[in-house]
Design a protein around this motif. Structure first.
Motif, short mmCIF file in Angstrom:
data_model
loop_
_atom_site.label_atom_id
_atom_site.label_comp_id
_atom_site.label_asym_id
_atom_site.label_seq_id
_atom_site.Cartn_x
_atom_site.Cartn_y
_atom_site.Cartn_z
N PHE A 168 0.79 -0.87 -0.50
CA PHE A 168 0.05 -0.28 0.04
C PHE A 168 0.67 1.44 -0.43
CE2 PHE A 168 0.01 -0.95 4.78
CZ PHE A 168 1.19 0.12 5.02
N THR A 169 2.19 1.36 -0.04
CA THR A 169 2.80 2.43 -0.17
C THR A 169 4.43 1.95 -1.24
OG1 THR A 169 3.69 4.23 1.32
CG2 THR A 169 4.03 1.55 2.10
N TRP A 170 5.06 3.38 -1.22
CA TRP A 170 5.99 2.55 -1.80
C TRP A 170 7.00 3.44 -0.34
CZ3 TRP A 170 6.98 1.94 -6.85
CH2 TRP A 170 5.69 2.19 -8.31
N TRP A 171 7.01 3.54 0.33
CA TRP A 171 7.67 3.71 1.64
C TRP A 171 8.17 2.30 2.53
CZ3 TRP A 171 11.03 7.62 1.55
CH2 TRP A 171 10.91 9.05 0.23
N PRO A 172 7.52 0.95 2.21
CA PRO A 172 8.04 -0.04 3.32
C PRO A 172 9.33 -0.10 3.70
CG PRO A 172 8.13 -0.52 1.01
CD PRO A 172 8.52 0.73 0.64
N GLN A 173 10.12 1.03 3.38
CA GLN A 173 11.36 0.94 4.09
C GLN A 173 11.40 1.31 5.66
OE1 GLN A 173 11.66 0.60 0.19
NE2 GLN A 173 12.77 -1.34 0.73
N VAL A 174 10.30 2.35 5.46
CA VAL A 174 9.71 3.11 6.71
C VAL A 174 9.35 2.60 7.37
CG1 VAL A 174 8.63 4.67 7.76
CG2 VAL A 174 9.68 5.48 5.54
N PHE A 175 8.46 1.43 7.74
CA PHE A 175 7.87 0.14 8.42
C PHE A 175 8.98 -0.70 8.73
CE2 PHE A 175 4.38 2.15 6.33
CZ PHE A 175 3.12 2.28 6.96
N LEU A 176 10.14 -1.19 8.39
CA LEU A 176 11.13 -2.09 8.44
C LEU A 176 11.93 -0.72 9.54
CD1 LEU A 176 12.44 -4.51 8.01
CD2 LEU A 176 13.83 -3.56 6.09
N GLY A 177 11.76 0.33 9.54
CA GLY A 177 12.81 1.55 10.22
C GLY A 177 12.02 1.35 11.53
N LEU A 178 10.71 2.10 11.50
CA LEU A 178 10.57 1.66 13.05
C LEU A 178 9.80 0.17 13.63
CD1 LEU A 178 6.84 3.12 11.20
CD2 LEU A 178 8.43 4.85 12.94
N ALA A 179 10.35 -1.05 12.79
CA ALA A 179 10.29 -2.47 13.64
C ALA A 179 11.61 -2.26 14.02
CB ALA A 179 10.23 -3.27 12.66
N PHE A 180 12.94 -1.72 13.02
CA PHE A 180 14.47 -2.65 13.57
C PHE A 180 14.78 -1.89 14.18
CE2 PHE A 180 16.32 -5.80 10.95
CZ PHE A 180 15.27 -7.11 10.38
N ASN A 181 14.15 -0.53 14.35
CA ASN A 181 15.22 0.27 15.89
C ASN A 181 14.56 0.93 16.47
OD1 ASN A 181 17.09 1.44 13.64
ND2 ASN A 181 15.66 1.21 12.13
N TRP A 182 13.79 -0.56 16.84
CA TRP A 182 12.88 0.45 18.07
C TRP A 182 13.57 -0.05 19.59
CZ3 TRP A 182 7.83 1.67 18.21
CH2 TRP A 182 6.91 1.68 19.60
N GLY A 183 14.32 -1.15 18.88
CA GLY A 183 15.57 -1.23 20.44
C GLY A 183 16.07 -0.27 20.78
N ALA A 184 16.42 1.19 19.66
CA ALA A 184 16.97 2.08 20.66
C ALA A 184 16.47 2.46 21.36
CB ALA A 184 17.82 2.98 19.96
N LEU A 185 14.77 2.64 21.72
CA LEU A 185 13.75 3.00 22.50
C LEU A 185 13.73 1.63 24.23
CD1 LEU A 185 10.84 3.51 20.23
CD2 LEU A 185 12.71 5.02 21.39
N LEU A 186 13.51 0.78 23.73
CA LEU A 186 13.68 -0.17 24.55
C LEU A 186 14.95 -0.49 25.04
CD1 LEU A 186 11.52 -4.19 23.73
CD2 LEU A 186 14.24 -3.70 25.41
N ALA A 187 16.05 -0.23 24.64
CA ALA A 187 17.19 -0.53 25.45
C ALA A 187 17.62 0.72 26.67
CB ALA A 187 18.51 -0.86 24.96
N TRP A 188 17.82 1.52 26.06
CA TRP A 188 17.12 2.58 26.72
C TRP A 188 16.52 2.70 28.48
CZ3 TRP A 188 20.24 7.33 25.87
CH2 TRP A 188 19.31 9.15 26.78
N THR A 189 15.57 2.69 27.68
CA THR A 189 14.35 2.04 28.58
C THR A 189 15.17 1.36 29.76
OG1 THR A 189 13.11 3.55 27.54
CG2 THR A 189 11.92 2.77 29.44
N ALA A 190 15.02 -0.13 29.07
CA ALA A 190 15.77 -0.91 30.33
C ALA A 190 16.83 -0.38 30.93
CB ALA A 190 16.19 -1.87 29.50
N HIS A 191 17.33 0.60 30.91
CA HIS A 191 18.73 1.18 31.86
C HIS A 191 17.67 2.46 32.65
CE1 HIS A 191 22.08 3.06 32.87
NE2 HIS A 191 21.96 3.49 32.84
N SER A 192 17.73 3.20 31.94
CA SER A 192 17.03 4.17 33.13
C SER A 192 15.37 3.90 33.84
CB SER A 192 16.97 5.68 31.80
OG SER A 192 15.82 5.08 30.83
#
Length: 325
Positions: A168-192
């Motif tokens: 449905f979009t020419w930008w599926p790589q954005v959705f991959l980025g949303l999924a694949f980089n979630w760990g930056a949020l999670l690991a920061w929060t797991a520490h702090s």
């Protein structure tokens, strides 16, 4: 960091090997025969995806430690738990992707040898394998704090949506980025214990990086995708892709640099200088990729995509050294 320039070897249909797997990978050589189709479904024979999912986790964890000046034994578990979780959730995500794409994959030369379209694994078997991987990963998530657990559960939303994005979009790589980089949020929060602005900026930098490397990757399939109507940034940009890739490079490096500036406490100029070398080094590697880029050379495209393991790893040691200053 070696092995990014390996090329796939010819595959026999009877062997069950996957076309774009590493030559001589451990699954094809060492895994029991009965487990190979499921390990291939989880991409265990192609480890680059696990690295691309894991590295933003390590960015977030080490920069969070640098931000508050705390480093404890539990951080070692977060470091290791993210690695195990990245392997499992990458496998679960790829299994889900292959279930939803089983008809498309059979029409694309590079993906027709995958376990589901090639008949090695049934859809029912894939669903059971998906659940098993996700449940073990959830058990690891439960060892983190409540805020990180909530973020981990929320991450399932972009993972679930991504396989359908190219429809449905020419930008599926954005959705991959949303999924694949979630760990930056999670690991920061797991520490702090809380989500903060530098983590969100790291997440955005990672999304720009994903747009960079996955556009390179998608150019391998551009012709087949055009025939079957699958959308991608590679098809959208076409011959203008190098210009777009430079913008993604600049965005990734710049946003990560701002995250570092906001994360490093004031009064630590040497730590800030060293930490800023992280995004600079990553940008240097991405620029090297740009110099090597040939859009009509599929072997080179795969090599460059895989080299992003090295690009994404480069900030980690700089952040770690800055923590000691």
């Amino acid at each position: 960091m070696t092995g990014t320039n390996q090329t796939p070897e010819p595959r026999g249909e009877s062997s069950g090997q996957v076309a774009d797997a590493y030559r001589g990978n451990w699954v094809d050589r060492l895994a029991p025969a009965a487990t190979r189709p499921y390990l291939r479904l989880a991409r265990a024979d192609r480890p680059i995806g696990t690295w691309l999912l894991l590295l933003p986790c390590w960015w977030g964890l080490v920069l969070a430690m640098l931000s508050d000046g705390r480093a404890g034994w539990h951080d070692l578990w977060i470091f290791a738990g993210c690695a195990i979780g990245a392997f499992l959730m990458r496998g679960a995500g790829c299994t889900w992707n292959d279930i939803t794409d089983r008809h498309i994959d059979g029409s694309v030369a590079r993906t027709a040898s995958r376990p589901i379209p090639s008949g090695q694994v049934s859809v029912r078997g894939a669903l059971v394998w998906l659940a098993a991987q996700a449940l073990v990963a959830f058990g690891i998530l439960l060892t983190f704090n409540i805020a990180a657990i909530a973020l981990g559960v929320l991450s399932l939303l972009p993972v679930a949506i991504y396989p359908f994005a190219k429809r449905f979009t020419w930008w599926p790589q954005v959705f991959l980025g949303l999924a694949f980089n979630w760990g930056a949020l999670l690991a920061w929060t797991a520490h702090s214990g809380r989500l903060e602005v530098p983590a969100v900026l790291l997440y955005l930098a990672g999304i720009a990086w994903t747009l960079f490397y996955d556009t390179i990757y998608a150019h391998q399939d551009a012709e087949d995708d055009a025939l079957i109507g699958v959308k991608s940034t590679a098809r959208l940009f076409g011959e203008n892709s190098p210009r777009w890739l430079r913008w993604f490079l600049v965005a990734s490096v710049s946003i990560m640099a701002v995250a570092v500036i906001l994360a490093v406490p004031s009064g630590r100029p040497l730590a800030l200088l060293v930490a800023l070398c992280g995004p600079w080094a990553m940008g240097w590697h991405m620029q090297w990729q740009m110099r090597q880029l040939r859009l009509d050379d599929t072997a080179r495209l795969l090599m460059l995509f895989r080299s992003n393991r090295d690009a994404g790893f480069l900030p980690v040691p700089f952040f770690a050294v800055a923590l000691l200053l």
